[in-house]
Design a protein around this motif. Structure first.
Motif, PDB file in Angstrom:
ATOM      1  N   LYS A 113      19.811  -4.626   2.311  1.00 45.08           N
ATOM      2  CA  LYS A 113      18.709  -5.592   2.330  1.00 45.08           C
ATOM      3  C   LYS A 113      17.761  -5.366   1.158  1.00 45.08           C
ATOM      4  CE  LYS A 113      17.377  -4.448   6.539  1.00 45.08           C
ATOM      5  NZ  LYS A 113      18.435  -3.562   7.031  1.00 45.08           N
ATOM      6  N   ARG A 114      17.168  -6.444   0.671  1.00 46.71           N
ATOM      7  CA  ARG A 114      16.131  -6.348  -0.342  1.00 46.71           C
ATOM      8  C   ARG A 114      14.821  -5.955   0.324  1.00 46.71           C
ATOM      9  NH1 ARG A 114      19.897  -9.917  -1.822  1.00 46.71           N
ATOM     10  NH2 ARG A 114      20.560  -9.976  -4.018  1.00 46.71           N
ATOM     11  N   LEU A 115      13.835  -5.564  -0.507  1.00 45.75           N
ATOM     12  CA  LEU A 115      12.593  -5.016   0.028  1.00 45.75           C
ATOM     13  C   LEU A 115      11.883  -5.979   0.972  1.00 45.75           C
ATOM     14  CD1 LEU A 115      11.041  -3.173  -3.054  1.00 45.75           C
ATOM     15  CD2 LEU A 115      12.049  -2.144  -1.012  1.00 45.75           C
ATOM     16  N   GLU A 116      11.865  -7.261   0.629  1.00 44.53           N
ATOM     17  CA  GLU A 116      11.158  -8.225   1.455  1.00 44.53           C
ATOM     18  C   GLU A 116      11.736  -8.293   2.864  1.00 44.53           C
ATOM     19  OE1 GLU A 116      10.931  -9.557  -2.858  1.00 44.53           O
ATOM     20  OE2 GLU A 116      12.459  -8.765  -1.492  1.00 44.53           O
ATOM     21  N   THR A 117      13.056  -8.263   2.944  1.00 41.81           N
ATOM     22  CA  THR A 117      13.719  -8.303   4.247  1.00 41.81           C
ATOM     23  C   THR A 117      13.523  -6.997   5.000  1.00 41.81           C
ATOM     24  OG1 THR A 117      15.374  -9.811   3.331  1.00 41.81           O
ATOM     25  CG2 THR A 117      15.914  -8.745   5.421  1.00 41.81           C
ATOM     26  N   PRO A 120       5.940   1.081  -1.947  1.00 40.39           N
ATOM     27  CA  PRO A 120       7.297   0.892  -2.463  1.00 40.39           C
ATOM     28  C   PRO A 120       7.570  -0.525  -2.963  1.00 40.39           C
ATOM     29  CG  PRO A 120       7.294   1.091  -0.066  1.00 40.39           C
ATOM     30  CD  PRO A 120       5.935   1.475  -0.527  1.00 40.39           C
ATOM     31  N   ILE A 121       6.651  -1.454  -2.682  1.00 44.27           N
ATOM     32  CA  ILE A 121       6.825  -2.805  -3.197  1.00 44.27           C
ATOM     33  C   ILE A 121       6.681  -2.819  -4.717  1.00 44.27           C
ATOM     34  CG2 ILE A 121       5.908  -5.168  -3.155  1.00 44.27           C
ATOM     35  CD1 ILE A 121       7.361  -4.233  -0.581  1.00 44.27           C
ATOM     36  N   ASN A 122       5.768  -2.019  -5.246  1.00 46.78           N
ATOM     37  CA  ASN A 122       5.515  -2.026  -6.693  1.00 46.78           C
ATOM     38  C   ASN A 122       6.062  -0.815  -7.429  1.00 46.78           C
ATOM     39  OD1 ASN A 122       4.289  -4.519  -6.654  1.00 46.78           O
ATOM     40  ND2 ASN A 122       2.233  -3.695  -6.388  1.00 46.78           N
ATOM     41  N   CYS A 123       6.374   0.258  -6.719  1.00 49.26           N
ATOM     42  CA  CYS A 123       6.990   1.427  -7.368  1.00 49.26           C
ATOM     43  C   CYS A 123       7.732   2.252  -6.328  1.00 49.26           C
ATOM     44  CB  CYS A 123       5.929   2.298  -8.051  1.00 49.26           C
ATOM     45  SG  CYS A 123       6.618   3.731  -8.930  1.00 49.26           S
ATOM     46  N   LEU A 132       3.729  -6.714   4.075  1.00 50.89           N
ATOM     47  CA  LEU A 132       3.336  -5.911   2.911  1.00 50.89           C
ATOM     48  C   LEU A 132       3.737  -6.573   1.596  1.00 50.89           C
ATOM     49  CD1 LEU A 132       2.158  -3.237   1.806  1.00 50.89           C
ATOM     50  CD2 LEU A 132       4.458  -2.252   2.027  1.00 50.89           C
ATOM     51  N   HIS A 133       4.945  -7.089   1.537  1.00 56.76           N
ATOM     52  CA  HIS A 133       5.443  -7.684   0.301  1.00 56.76           C
ATOM     53  C   HIS A 133       4.676  -8.945  -0.085  1.00 56.76           C
ATOM     54  CE1 HIS A 133       7.437  -9.605   3.660  1.00 56.76           C
ATOM     55  NE2 HIS A 133       7.854 -10.590   2.898  1.00 56.76           N
ATOM     56  N   VAL A 134       4.156  -9.658   0.903  1.00 56.28           N
ATOM     57  CA  VAL A 134       3.368 -10.864   0.634  1.00 56.28           C
ATOM     58  C   VAL A 134       1.962 -10.487   0.187  1.00 56.28           C
ATOM     59  CG1 VAL A 134       2.482 -13.016   1.593  1.00 56.28           C
ATOM     60  CG2 VAL A 134       4.701 -12.143   2.356  1.00 56.28           C
TER      61      VAL A 134
END
Length: 427
Positions: A3-7, A187-190, A290-292
């Motif tokens: 899965k990608r981070l958003e999922t 972890p969304i940005n690094c 978090l990703h949003v």
């Protein structure tokens, strides 16, 4: 399927079976029932997986920790009662009386105090180096008894961007792990493991929770550092633990789980800084968006930083998204999709002018908090960093006039208008 981070933010860590709750269940229980003493004995001997007392582990906490481990790309994770507890456990899990740690000087004031005062009383020495130190200065900081290197992806509140790869290479050259506090970047940005870090910590109180609802922390292990290559240096992981029937963590649990299992079995057992199941549940709700939220935090901070940079009432601005910022190049490498929502700046007129400015804010609140959906600000020299001397403040990148502004997810223009009217009121 990977899965990608958003999922992962939405669905990671927990996959309900047929007929099970869609949302993670809150297991609000201190204890767990077993049919026989033999069944429970296997848990105490670390021969079976399960739960017997929530001071050590709890099912709700473990599900949320698994999501954070997945987000960071780690092998195992544990929740703690606070970010401070996470940093303490991460270091104390491999260092004890007589040992030494190399740490960046530009770190959160509470962590600096934990290291330089409290843990020194426990016999652990720290050498603090500038995040901008030369390779020679970094090399000279190591000692034969050094057990780890510690730094923050984005320093709070100095907003220095650490050259993770460089610090990781130096740590590994000396056979020790790099511990990175990734609270501000998330972890969304690094994802520090991708740049050589070995252990990641978080104050989940900040962006991960994101709504000021629950204090918490987390430790994530990459599972990649080979403790067995240095058995004398990391005896706690590579020799029998007599308090747990002689178990050797690195042998029994392998590199993927040894560090977190030891932290749970020893440190959580003895110190008990557990996160409550309800707080873990609230944390999980925050993680789902978090990703949003991180995208909006960064957009707002960029707009505010650009406004501040253009104001003749501001003496300086620090935000790595600005091309003029000294850490912009490092941010392009480690944080290409954005850094965080925090901007540091100085108001012309120094400490007195900064205090006057903050009193006039109407939308942005004065709080001992940061990285929240609601915008807030703080004067670190008189609050979070007040225990530090002027020399220590300068070394940590915190000048007396520094205002730390955490941009929330409100409308960016409303934040700028509030800042403008407050600046206009300075006497």
């Amino acid at each position: 399927m990977k899965k990608r981070l958003e999922t992962t933010c939405v669905q990671g860590g927990y996959t309900p079976a047929n007929g099970e709750p869609r949302q993670i269940p809150i297991v609000q229980s201190t204890t767990f029932k077993y049919d026989t003493s033999e069944d429970m004995g296997k848990l105490f001997d670390l021969e079976a997986e399960g739960y017997f007392y929530s001071r050590l582990q709890n099912p709700t906490n473990d599900l949320v920790a698994a999501k954070i481990a997945e987000l960071e790309g780690g092998s195992a994770a544990m929740l703690t009662s606070s970010g401070q507890a996470a940093n303490f456990y991460a270091v104390f899990n491999i260092a004890s009386c007589g040992d030494h740690i190399v740490a960046s000087s530009s770190i959160y004031g509470g962590t600096f105090n934990l290291f330089s005062v409290t843990m020194r009383k426990m016999g652990i020495e720290f050498t603090f180096v500038s995040p901008d130190c030369t390779d020679e200065e970094l090399e000279n900081a190591f000692q034969p008894n050094t057990k780890a290197v510690f730094g923050e992806t984005i320093a709070n509140p100095a907003l220095c961007v650490l050259d993770i790869e460089r610090f990781a290479n130096a740590a590994h050259k000396h056979g020790v792990p790099l511990i990175i506090d990734n609270t501000f970047a998330t972890p969304i940005n690094c994802r520090p493991f991708e740049w050589g870090a070995d252990i990641v910590t978080h104050s989940t109180t900040k962006y991960m929770d994101g709504h000021g609802s629950a204090v918490g922390g987390c430790i994530v292990d990459s599972g990649k550092f080979d403790w067995t290559k240095y058995p004398e240096k990391f005896a706690g992981l590579c020799t029998p633990d007599e308090s747990y029937h002689g178990v050797v963590y690195a042998e029994r649990f392998g590199l993927a789980k040894a560090f977190i299992t030891k932290a749970t079995a020893q440190l959580m057992r003895d110190f008990g800084s557990i996160q409550s199941p309800f707080s873990a549940y609230l944390l999980n709700l925050g993680l789902e968006s978090l990703h949003v939220r991180m995208k909006r935090h960064c957009e707002n901070a960029q707009a505010v930083a650009e406004f501040l940079e253009s104001s003749d009432k501001i003496s300086w601005v620090r935000y790595c998204g600005l091309k003029s910022d000294k850490y912009h190049e490092l941010a392009e490498k480690y944080l290409p999709n954005g850094s965080c929502g925090v901007v540091s700046f100085g108001v012309k007129g120094g400490r007195k002018a900064a205090e006057s400015f903050m009193k006039s804010l109407r939308v942005i609140a004065i709080e001992t908090h940061v990285a929240d959906a609601r915008s807030c600000c703080l004067h670190p020299a008189s609050a979070t960093h007040r225990q530090m001397s002027d020399a220590e403040l300068v070394a940590a990148g915190v000048s007396p006039d520094l205002v730390r502004l955490s941009c929330g997810i409100e409308n960016a223009q409303d934040l700028i208008d509030d800042i403008k009217q407050a600046l206009d009121r300075i006497g």
